[in-house]
Scaffold this active site. Structure first.
Site, PDB file in Angstrom:
ATOM      1  N   HIS A  21      31.467  40.363  37.593  1.00 28.28           N
ATOM      2  CA  HIS A  21      32.439  40.797  36.588  1.00 28.28           C
ATOM      3  C   HIS A  21      32.065  40.227  35.225  1.00 28.28           C
ATOM      4  CE1 HIS A  21      36.195  41.518  34.509  1.00 28.28           C
ATOM      5  NE2 HIS A  21      36.503  42.370  35.469  1.00 28.28           N
ATOM      6  N   ARG A  80      33.039  45.885  35.221  1.00 24.22           N
ATOM      7  CA  ARG A  80      32.258  45.888  36.467  1.00 24.22           C
ATOM      8  C   ARG A  80      31.860  47.309  36.857  1.00 24.22           C
ATOM      9  NH1 ARG A  80      36.931  44.769  40.979  1.00 24.22           N
ATOM     10  NH2 ARG A  80      38.714  44.937  39.587  1.00 24.22           N
ATOM     11  N   ASP A 139      37.192  48.892  28.604  1.00 24.75           N
ATOM     12  CA  ASP A 139      38.385  48.120  28.248  1.00 24.75           C
ATOM     13  C   ASP A 139      37.995  47.257  27.047  1.00 24.75           C
ATOM     14  OD1 ASP A 139      40.282  46.075  28.023  1.00 24.75           O
ATOM     15  OD2 ASP A 139      40.577  45.893  30.190  1.00 24.75           O
ATOM     16  N   CYS A 172      38.897  44.440  25.943  1.00 21.25           N
ATOM     17  CA  CYS A 172      38.700  42.985  26.053  1.00 21.25           C
ATOM     18  C   CYS A 172      37.262  42.646  26.439  1.00 21.25           C
ATOM     19  CB  CYS A 172      39.684  42.341  27.024  1.00 21.25           C
ATOM     20  SG  CYS A 172      39.553  42.880  28.729  1.00 21.25           S
ATOM     21  N   TYR A 173      36.557  43.602  27.062  1.00 18.46           N
ATOM     22  CA  TYR A 173      35.155  43.325  27.422  1.00 18.46           C
ATOM     23  C   TYR A 173      34.237  43.378  26.205  1.00 18.46           C
ATOM     24  CZ  TYR A 173      37.281  43.811  31.956  1.00 18.46           C
ATOM     25  OH  TYR A 173      38.117  43.652  33.033  1.00 18.46           O
ATOM     26  N   ASP A 227      43.577  47.638  25.192  1.00 11.01           N
ATOM     27  CA  ASP A 227      42.555  47.898  26.204  1.00 11.01           C
ATOM     28  C   ASP A 227      41.882  49.254  25.929  1.00 11.01           C
ATOM     29  OD1 ASP A 227      41.621  49.162  28.550  1.00 11.01           O
ATOM     30  OD2 ASP A 227      43.093  48.258  29.879  1.00 11.01           O
ATOM     31  N   ASP A 265      48.434  44.126  22.988  1.00 10.87           N
ATOM     32  CA  ASP A 265      48.955  42.809  23.356  1.00 10.87           C
ATOM     33  C   ASP A 265      48.073  41.742  22.723  1.00 10.87           C
ATOM     34  OD1 ASP A 265      46.739  42.042  25.261  1.00 10.87           O
ATOM     35  OD2 ASP A 265      47.463  43.840  26.289  1.00 10.87           O
ATOM     36  N   HIS A 306      44.431  41.332  24.303  1.00 10.36           N
ATOM     37  CA  HIS A 306      43.440  42.312  23.867  1.00 10.36           C
ATOM     38  C   HIS A 306      43.162  42.210  22.378  1.00 10.36           C
ATOM     39  CE1 HIS A 306      44.213  43.982  27.888  1.00 10.36           C
ATOM     40  NE2 HIS A 306      42.937  44.349  27.791  1.00 10.36           N
TER      41      HIS A 306
HETATM   42  C1  FPP Z   1      39.617  42.129  36.882  1.00  8.34           C
HETATM   43  O1  FPP Z   1      40.759  42.701  36.389  1.00  8.34           O
HETATM   44  C2  FPP Z   1      39.371  40.843  36.175  1.00  8.34           C
HETATM   45  C3  FPP Z   1      38.731  39.783  36.679  1.00  8.34           C
HETATM   46  C4  FPP Z   1      38.224  39.833  38.065  1.00  8.34           C
HETATM   47  C5  FPP Z   1      38.466  38.539  35.920  1.00  8.34           C
HETATM   48  C6  FPP Z   1      39.262  38.318  34.685  1.00  8.34           C
HETATM   49  C7  FPP Z   1      38.973  37.018  34.033  1.00  8.34           C
HETATM   50  C8  FPP Z   1      39.058  36.848  32.709  1.00  8.34           C
HETATM   51  C9  FPP Z   1      39.424  37.989  31.838  1.00  8.34           C
HETATM   52  C10 FPP Z   1      38.790  35.592  31.969  1.00  8.34           C
HETATM   53  C11 FPP Z   1      38.177  34.425  32.682  1.00  8.34           C
HETATM   54  C12 FPP Z   1      37.678  33.427  31.737  1.00  8.34           C
HETATM   55  C13 FPP Z   1      38.247  32.266  31.351  1.00  8.34           C
HETATM   56  C14 FPP Z   1      37.577  31.463  30.318  1.00  8.34           C
HETATM   57  C15 FPP Z   1      39.495  31.742  31.913  1.00  8.34           C
HETATM   58  P1  FPP Z   1      41.058  44.267  36.551  1.00  8.34           P
HETATM   59  O2  FPP Z   1      40.743  44.714  37.923  1.00  8.34           O
HETATM   60  O3  FPP Z   1      42.439  44.461  36.056  1.00  8.34           O
HETATM   61  O4  FPP Z   1      40.080  44.914  35.466  1.00  8.34           O
HETATM   62  P2  FPP Z   1      38.741  45.787  35.661  1.00  8.34           P
HETATM   63  O5  FPP Z   1      39.126  47.054  36.307  1.00  8.34           O
HETATM   64  O6  FPP Z   1      38.303  46.014  34.238  1.00  8.34           O
HETATM   65  O7  FPP Z   1      37.760  44.985  36.439  1.00  8.34           O
HETATM   66 ZN    ZN Z   2      41.374  44.237  29.237  1.00  8.67          ZN
HETATM   67  K     K Z   3      40.807  45.881  32.913  1.00  7.26           K
END
Ligand code: FPP
Ligand code: ZN
Ligand code: K
Length: 507
Positions: free
Chosen positions: A281, A329, A335, A337-338, A400, A407, A410
């Site tokens: 991820h 991933r 999104d 935030c990435y 996002d 928020d 983001h």
């Molecule tokens: C999946 O969310 C998200 C994760 C598996 C990890 C998230 C971790 C962080 C954002 C920060 C970690 C770092 C620190 C410094 C604490 P989702 O399934 O909602 O999103 P996706 O579909 O985009 O994977």
């Molecule tokens: Zn996000």
């Molecule tokens: K996400």
């Protein structure tokens, strides 16, 4: 300007994709509209058309992907009626609206936010960091942040999510960064360094990693947050005897085996997972690279522990077109935030590769090629951020993706990503570093002046420049402040807190 009225409406292919994704009717010959190039906008075809290669297998994931690609294309291709596009098809950054949104996020929150009460330190960091990147002076929050932080600190070390909540690595990281951002002795003096050092010792595991809280899970967030806290607070590396990693020989310290722990998190895909043997991820890729970059010179440390070419392949696969943004991933959606979690990996990778030209990267099996001009499409990311991530209908803030509410989280990470897309970071190679003075860094907000970020002689020396391509697609007034590629705060703030604690003898 909105889309000129004489330009074509969204394509018929557009409809086909959605139908097909729904498992819809048989199509004879798919009508392919190659692109929509509006004469008045200079938008490359890749952001106005559809991906040339699509998975023929229809699944929930492929349906969702087609829908979002479709929706984002509308914004990126210059078709939205609310956005006002420049001649490159890029809207302005609504700085004032986002500033207002983030100031409000620091005030009282509606009752439903009780569900995220334990994330209050994060809200502090996200809002203050976002405001800082937008150029606001956040020192006015010094008092309030210091008082709030004090209420969250435990005598047994570290910061919890609120008063009398269990100390956690993530909340401690967020509090320390928020204190660094507001700056000043009053803020720094809140931190009980001896207690946080002892607490980190208890979290340190024999295999090199860190638990995120006492008795909690061990993961790569722990590794990155611990490294940041240790560096910023200039903590001693010695292990206290109560540490699970302590040995009688005294041959282990807080950083021993940390690189090996990170290595074990690289997966078969080339990306990084939260723990060994889990799914790669983007957020964890940033944690891995950030952590390694604090263990020594990134050009030496990153290739020692990671298969860099495979990581680059995975990171590159995170950027999509026509959207322009990153996913977190494989087979998931873009999104905002990435923009930070994935986008923020590239300066670290570039720093790692730049060492390759000077012999910095000492790979056992062959050396790494030097980095190309840019390893990702900065233009694509900037288009995604400015076209898709701004909520302009109501209160401002960043989001996002279209259809989602803005928020603080983001807003912070979209702006951090915008900052890394707009700047170029270079790392002075280790062998040249001694000659550079460890001077205080100044920031080139809009100028081309080089600035040097160095806390101490031994710290890697980062140099930042505004990034310019042939044609700059965004308005120069929309260039945001640079932030340190590892600590994600301006290097001036990083230096101030680190120098403050470097000057202290003992605790
Ligand atoms: C999946 O969310 C998200 C994760 C598996 C990890 C998230 C971790 C962080 C954002 C920060 C970690 C770092 C620190 C410094 C604490 P989702 O399934 O909602 O999103 P996706 O579909 O985009 O994977
Ligand atoms: Zn996000
Ligand atoms: K996400």
């Amino acid at each position: 300007m909105a889309r000129p009225s004489n330009t074509p409406s969204p394509s018929t292919r557009n409809k086909n994709i959605v139908d097909q994704a729904k498992g819809g009717e048989e199509e004879d010959e798919e009508e392919i509209v190659v692109s929509h190039i509006y004469p008045s906008f200079m938008i490359p075809d890749i952001f106005t058309g559809y991906p040339p290669v699509r998975d023929a297998l229809v699944t929930d994931s492929s349906v969702a992907q087609d829908q979002i690609a479709n929706e984002c294309r509308h914004f990126v291709a210059g078709e939205d009626d609310i956005l006002e596009y420049n001649e490159h098809g890029v809207p302005r950054l609504s700085r004032d609206k986002h500033i207002r949104f983030l100031h409000l996020a620091l005030g009282g929150l509606p009752g439903r936010f009780v569900a995220v009460d334990a994330s209050r330190p994060w809200f502090l960091y996200w809002a203050i960091s976002g405001l800082t990147i937008l150029g606001e002076d956040v020192s006015r929050y010094r008092n309030a942040v210091a008082e709030t932080a004090r209420s969250m600190q435990n005598d047994t070390g570290g910061f919890g999510g609120g008063c009398r909540q269990l100390s956690h690595m993530a909340t401690s990281y967020a509090v320390v960064l928020a204190l660094a951002l507001v700056g000043g002795e009053e803020a720094f003096e809140v931190i009980d360094r001896k207690a946080i050092w002892r607490w980190l010792c208890r979290l340190k595991q024999p295999d090199g990693g860190f638990q995120v809280c006492l008795g909690g899970e061990e993961d790569i967030r722990g590794a990155y947050c611990a490294a940041v806290i240790i560096k910023l607070l200039n903590l001693p590396l010695d292990l206290a005897p109560e540490s699970p990693a302590w040995t009688e020989e005294g041959d282990k310290n807080l950083l021993t085996g940390l690189g090996d722990y990170v290595r074990r998190c690289q997966t078969f895909e080339g990306g990084i997972s939260g723990q060994p043997d889990a799914e790669a991820h983007g957020a964890y890729a940033f944690c891995a690279l950030g952590c390694l970059s604090l263990l020594g010179h990134p050009s030496q440390v990153i290739p020692r522990y990671l298969d860099v070419p495979r990581l680059i392949a995975w990171l590159s696969s995170r950027q999509y077109a026509p959207e322009g943004g990153f996913s977190g991933r494989t087979n998931k959606l873009v999104d905002g935030c990435y923009s930070h979690w994935v986008g923020g990996c590239f300066p670290l990778i570039e720093a790692c590769l730049s060492g390759a030209t000077t012999g910095g990267a000492d790979l056992a099996a062959g050396s790494l090629p030097p980095a190309p001009e840019s390893l990702f499409s900065r233009e694509g990311l900037i288009r995604y951020i400015l076209c898709c991530c701004q909520d302009l209908t109501r209160k401002g803030g960043l989001r996002d993706k279209p259809g989602k509410s803005p928020d603080a989280y983001h807003s912070c990470y979209v702006l951090s990503g915008l900052s890394s897309a707009q700047h170029q970071w270079e790392l002075v190679p280790p062998e040249e570093q001694e000659e550079e003075p460890a001077s205080a860094g100044t920031e080139p907000a809009t100028s081309t002046t080089r600035s040097v970020a160095a806390a101490a002689v031994a710290d890697p020396l980062w140099v930042v420049l505004p990034y310019f391509e042939g044609v700059q697609i965004f308005d120069q007034r929309d260039r945001v402040r640079p932030i340190h590629p590892v600590y994600a705060i301006p290097h001036r703030n990083q230096q101030a807190i680190r120098n403050y604690f470097l000057a202290k003898e003992g605790f």
